[in-house]
Write a protein that holds these residues in place. Sequence first.
Motif, PDB file in Angstrom:
ATOM      1  N   GLY A  52     -72.492  16.728 -37.714  1.00 47.89           N
ATOM      2  CA  GLY A  52     -71.574  15.724 -37.189  1.00 47.89           C
ATOM      3  C   GLY A  52     -70.204  16.253 -36.840  1.00 47.89           C
ATOM      4  O   GLY A  52     -69.358  15.514 -36.385  1.00 47.89           O
ATOM      5  N   GLN A  53     -69.970  17.530 -37.040  1.00 41.76           N
ATOM      6  CA  GLN A  53     -68.668  18.103 -36.710  1.00 41.76           C
ATOM      7  C   GLN A  53     -68.819  18.940 -35.448  1.00 41.76           C
ATOM      8  O   GLN A  53     -69.892  19.438 -35.143  1.00 41.76           O
ATOM      9  N   ASN A  54     -67.758  19.107 -34.732  1.00 40.39           N
ATOM     10  CA  ASN A  54     -67.826  19.913 -33.527  1.00 40.39           C
ATOM     11  C   ASN A  54     -66.488  20.602 -33.313  1.00 40.39           C
ATOM     12  O   ASN A  54     -65.477  19.941 -33.140  1.00 40.39           O
ATOM     13  N   ALA A  60     -66.465  17.578 -28.366  1.00 37.62           N
ATOM     14  CA  ALA A  60     -66.063  16.538 -29.314  1.00 37.62           C
ATOM     15  C   ALA A  60     -65.424  15.356 -28.594  1.00 37.62           C
ATOM     16  O   ALA A  60     -65.712  14.193 -28.907  1.00 37.62           O
ATOM     17  N   GLU A  63     -68.084  13.275 -27.056  1.00 33.98           N
ATOM     18  CA  GLU A  63     -68.779  12.447 -28.039  1.00 33.98           C
ATOM     19  C   GLU A  63     -67.937  11.228 -28.417  1.00 33.98           C
ATOM     20  O   GLU A  63     -68.463  10.136 -28.618  1.00 33.98           O
ATOM     21  N   MET A  64     -66.626  11.432 -28.494  1.00 34.81           N
ATOM     22  CA  MET A  64     -65.743  10.303 -28.822  1.00 34.81           C
ATOM     23  C   MET A  64     -65.685   9.297 -27.676  1.00 34.81           C
ATOM     24  O   MET A  64     -65.756   8.091 -27.885  1.00 34.81           O
ATOM     25  N   THR A  75     -72.762   3.165 -33.846  1.00 31.96           N
ATOM     26  CA  THR A  75     -71.841   4.295 -34.021  1.00 31.96           C
ATOM     27  C   THR A  75     -71.707   4.726 -35.483  1.00 31.96           C
ATOM     28  O   THR A  75     -71.018   5.691 -35.787  1.00 31.96           O
ATOM     29  N   LEU A  78     -72.631   8.336 -36.123  1.00 29.44           N
ATOM     30  CA  LEU A  78     -72.152   9.328 -35.157  1.00 29.44           C
ATOM     31  C   LEU A  78     -70.890  10.009 -35.679  1.00 29.44           C
ATOM     32  O   LEU A  78     -70.247   9.541 -36.625  1.00 29.44           O
ATOM     33  N   LEU A  79     -70.532  11.131 -35.079  1.00 25.13           N
ATOM     34  CA  LEU A  79     -69.341  11.906 -35.448  1.00 25.13           C
ATOM     35  C   LEU A  79     -69.313  12.231 -36.944  1.00 25.13           C
ATOM     36  O   LEU A  79     -68.258  12.245 -37.567  1.00 25.13           O
ATOM     37  N   TYR A  98     -63.334   7.924 -38.742  1.00 21.14           N
ATOM     38  CA  TYR A  98     -64.132   9.148 -38.762  1.00 21.14           C
ATOM     39  C   TYR A  98     -63.202  10.334 -39.016  1.00 21.14           C
ATOM     40  O   TYR A  98     -61.989  10.241 -38.831  1.00 21.14           O
ATOM     41  N   VAL A 100     -63.162  14.258 -37.555  1.00 23.50           N
ATOM     42  CA  VAL A 100     -63.804  15.137 -36.575  1.00 23.50           C
ATOM     43  C   VAL A 100     -63.059  16.459 -36.535  1.00 23.50           C
ATOM     44  O   VAL A 100     -61.830  16.484 -36.462  1.00 23.50           O
ATOM     45  N   VAL A 109     -60.086  10.014 -36.613  1.00 18.83           N
ATOM     46  CA  VAL A 109     -60.483   9.285 -35.401  1.00 18.83           C
ATOM     47  C   VAL A 109     -60.778   7.850 -35.809  1.00 18.83           C
ATOM     48  O   VAL A 109     -61.417   7.599 -36.834  1.00 18.83           O
TER      49      VAL A 109
END
Length: 197
Positions: A52-54, A60, A63-64, A75, A78-79, A98, A100, A109
């Motif tokens: 889930g990390q990028n 990233a 994805e957001m 959601t 996600l993330l 989130y 990230v 986030v």
Amino acid sequence: MLTMCALLLTGLLTACGTQQPQGTESAAETESMAETQPAEQTEAGAQETAAGQNTDPQTALGEMEALLGMQDEETADLLGGGEENWTEDKSFYIGRHYEVEMGGTVYQVHTSCDDAKTVNSVSVWLSDGERSVPQEEVDQWVQILNEFTGTEPVYDETTSEAGSKNWKWMADGNIITLNWLDTIFTISMNPAVGELK
């Protein structure tokens, strides 16, 4: 006779030197085990951390931005997984929080939703007031967002009444805004509803 005694003594010393108490390993075996076990554990740990990390900002950010227009429940995982965000009295559902990772730094986030629990905004807190943001970092994020949107900002360094500087990009039906006010530095993503495209 002396030679035989010397050979016998050498044999006994050699035997004593190689004997190991039951259940122990030689130094070479211990070192070998120490080298393989942490490597396996580190690899497994890295996979768990990376889920889930990028660290690539472009991916990233994509994805957001993809969260916009999604139902909140879609959601949740996600993330890296989001935590529900309610008003203090639990009377109104705001969205999700989130964490990230981008470029080796973890950012907060947040999403917000409309009454139908559809995500209508995403905000990324690059700095939440705890540190001064240098011009070089601002320039770096302007460049990242130029590359991400494939466009230049609609307006650049326009100072608001509050004293913040704002950059705004319009791409793919969304508006992305970079806001900077000394220690506050954020990216906002919203659908371009009612805006000139």
